[in-house]
Design an enzyme around this catalytic site. Sequence first.
Site, PDB file in Angstrom:
ATOM      1  N   TYR A  27       3.560   9.778   0.656  1.00 29.52           N
ATOM      2  CA  TYR A  27       4.519   9.174   1.583  1.00 29.52           C
ATOM      3  C   TYR A  27       5.962   9.480   1.173  1.00 29.52           C
ATOM      4  O   TYR A  27       6.903   9.196   1.926  1.00 29.52           O
ATOM      5  CB  TYR A  27       4.311   7.659   1.700  1.00 29.52           C
ATOM      6  CG  TYR A  27       2.912   7.232   2.102  1.00 29.52           C
ATOM      7  CD1 TYR A  27       2.037   8.113   2.732  1.00 29.52           C
ATOM      8  CD2 TYR A  27       2.457   5.933   1.851  1.00 29.52           C
ATOM      9  CE1 TYR A  27       0.752   7.722   3.085  1.00 29.52           C
ATOM     10  CE2 TYR A  27       1.178   5.531   2.210  1.00 29.52           C
ATOM     11  CZ  TYR A  27       0.329   6.431   2.820  1.00 29.52           C
ATOM     12  OH  TYR A  27      -0.937   6.033   3.171  1.00 29.52           O
ATOM     13  N   LYS A  31      -2.026   6.274  -4.234  1.00 32.54           N
ATOM     14  CA  LYS A  31      -3.095   7.252  -3.959  1.00 32.54           C
ATOM     15  C   LYS A  31      -2.780   8.607  -4.582  1.00 32.54           C
ATOM     16  O   LYS A  31      -1.626   9.057  -4.564  1.00 32.54           O
ATOM     17  CB  LYS A  31      -3.257   7.428  -2.440  1.00 32.54           C
ATOM     18  CG  LYS A  31      -3.400   6.112  -1.702  1.00 32.54           C
ATOM     19  CD  LYS A  31      -3.694   6.253  -0.227  1.00 32.54           C
ATOM     20  CE  LYS A  31      -3.525   4.912   0.463  1.00 32.54           C
ATOM     21  NZ  LYS A  31      -2.145   4.609   0.857  1.00 32.54           N
ATOM     22  N   ASP A  77       0.848  -1.187   0.000  1.00 33.83           N
ATOM     23  CA  ASP A  77       0.000   0.000   0.000  1.00 33.83           C
ATOM     24  C   ASP A  77       0.890   1.246   0.000  1.00 33.83           C
ATOM     25  O   ASP A  77       1.606   1.505   0.968  1.00 33.83           O
ATOM     26  CB  ASP A  77      -0.906   0.018   1.228  1.00 33.83           C
ATOM     27  CG  ASP A  77      -1.839   1.209   1.165  1.00 33.83           C
ATOM     28  OD1 ASP A  77      -2.856   1.107   0.458  1.00 33.83           O
ATOM     29  OD2 ASP A  77      -1.528   2.252   1.777  1.00 33.83           O
ATOM     30  N   HIS A  85      -6.845   9.979  -2.096  1.00 35.94           N
ATOM     31  CA  HIS A  85      -6.281   9.835  -0.747  1.00 35.94           C
ATOM     32  C   HIS A  85      -7.201  10.434   0.327  1.00 35.94           C
ATOM     33  O   HIS A  85      -7.364   9.849   1.400  1.00 35.94           O
ATOM     34  CB  HIS A  85      -4.900  10.513  -0.717  1.00 35.94           C
ATOM     35  CG  HIS A  85      -3.993  10.002   0.341  1.00 35.94           C
ATOM     36  ND1 HIS A  85      -2.632   9.940   0.197  1.00 35.94           N
ATOM     37  CD2 HIS A  85      -4.230   9.548   1.594  1.00 35.94           C
ATOM     38  CE1 HIS A  85      -2.087   9.442   1.296  1.00 35.94           C
ATOM     39  NE2 HIS A  85      -3.036   9.214   2.157  1.00 35.94           N
TER      40      HIS A  85
END
Length: 317
Positions: free
Chosen positions: A48, A77, A43, A110
């Site tokens: 990130y 995302k 994921d 997201h």
Amino acid sequence: MKYHTFSNGDQMPLLGLGTWKSTDQIAYDTVKEALRIGYKHFDCAARYENEKPIGKALKDRIANGSINRKDLWITSKLWNNAHQPERVEPALKQTLNDLRLDYLDLYLIHWPVAFKPEVNFPSTGSDLVSLDDVSIQDTWQALEVCVRQGLCKHLGVSNFSIKKMKGIQAHCSITPEVNQIEAHPLLQQQDLLDFCQQEGILVTAYSPLGSSDRPVRLIKAQDPVLLEQSEVIEIAHNLNLTPAQLLLAWAVNRKTAVIPKSSNPGRLKENLAAADIELSSETMDSIKRLDRHFRYVDGSIWTLPGSPYTIQNLWDE
Ligand code: A2P
């Protein structure tokens, strides 16, 4: 490993590796080790800021023949500054480039929150844009084009309420197939889970272990520590499980996908093994009683003064 089967027959392993909070070399080493011990579901997210090292780890394992791309499930995302329809495809292509992939298995919105394009993370309320101005329906249409181009196979959302999911369903031609939400015994979100399961939408649980390594801006005094709840420790002890395994097995037994993050080789293994643990209905009932609708990720970071977002209009509750 248990799987969720989508309507086109594609299968997603219910337990995947969460990569939020893993950085650079640690993200690379962790993903390589996870692939070695049998993780197939990863994921990811542009936000990130670690898709490049993850992509290198995926490429290294695929190149040495130890894993086939088609046996992996990779989610990413769309970040909040790319909801504008013309920014959707470039954002997805950037993620594919960073992950060194030709396609994603799943691409999620997201947050139901939009920023101005030049804003990576908001510092004032005026950095955020109302969904009346950049509508989720328009973002979704741009995502549907990406599916038709073969850039991603399935579409979904994250942090969406029932009301917001219905808003997409009413206008889409490709239906949302996943809602990734915070879910653990202190935040069970049973109504949202029931709605999704009735609609054939898979729920993926994030922060399943209580995300104790979350950024300081998300930590409030008095936050409970999920892995240290006495009931969790006691039930796990009685079943000869670790507290983390109990939490992950609970998620899989209620038919959600779950994406624990770890960068520790021993805990990676421990977490993966939890996907195969069956819990009795008595155990599930005891855990049901722990719900207190407590969010670790409460969305208040999007409610700066002057922002169009409030806690109420974010969660619709
Ligand atoms: P570490 O990466 O050192 O293993 P979440 O998945 O809810 O975001 O939680 C992630 C946090 O939980 C990290 O601090 C991670 O630390 C820790 N963690 C992951 N797996 C376990 C485990 N099996 N037992 C205890 N802590 C764990």
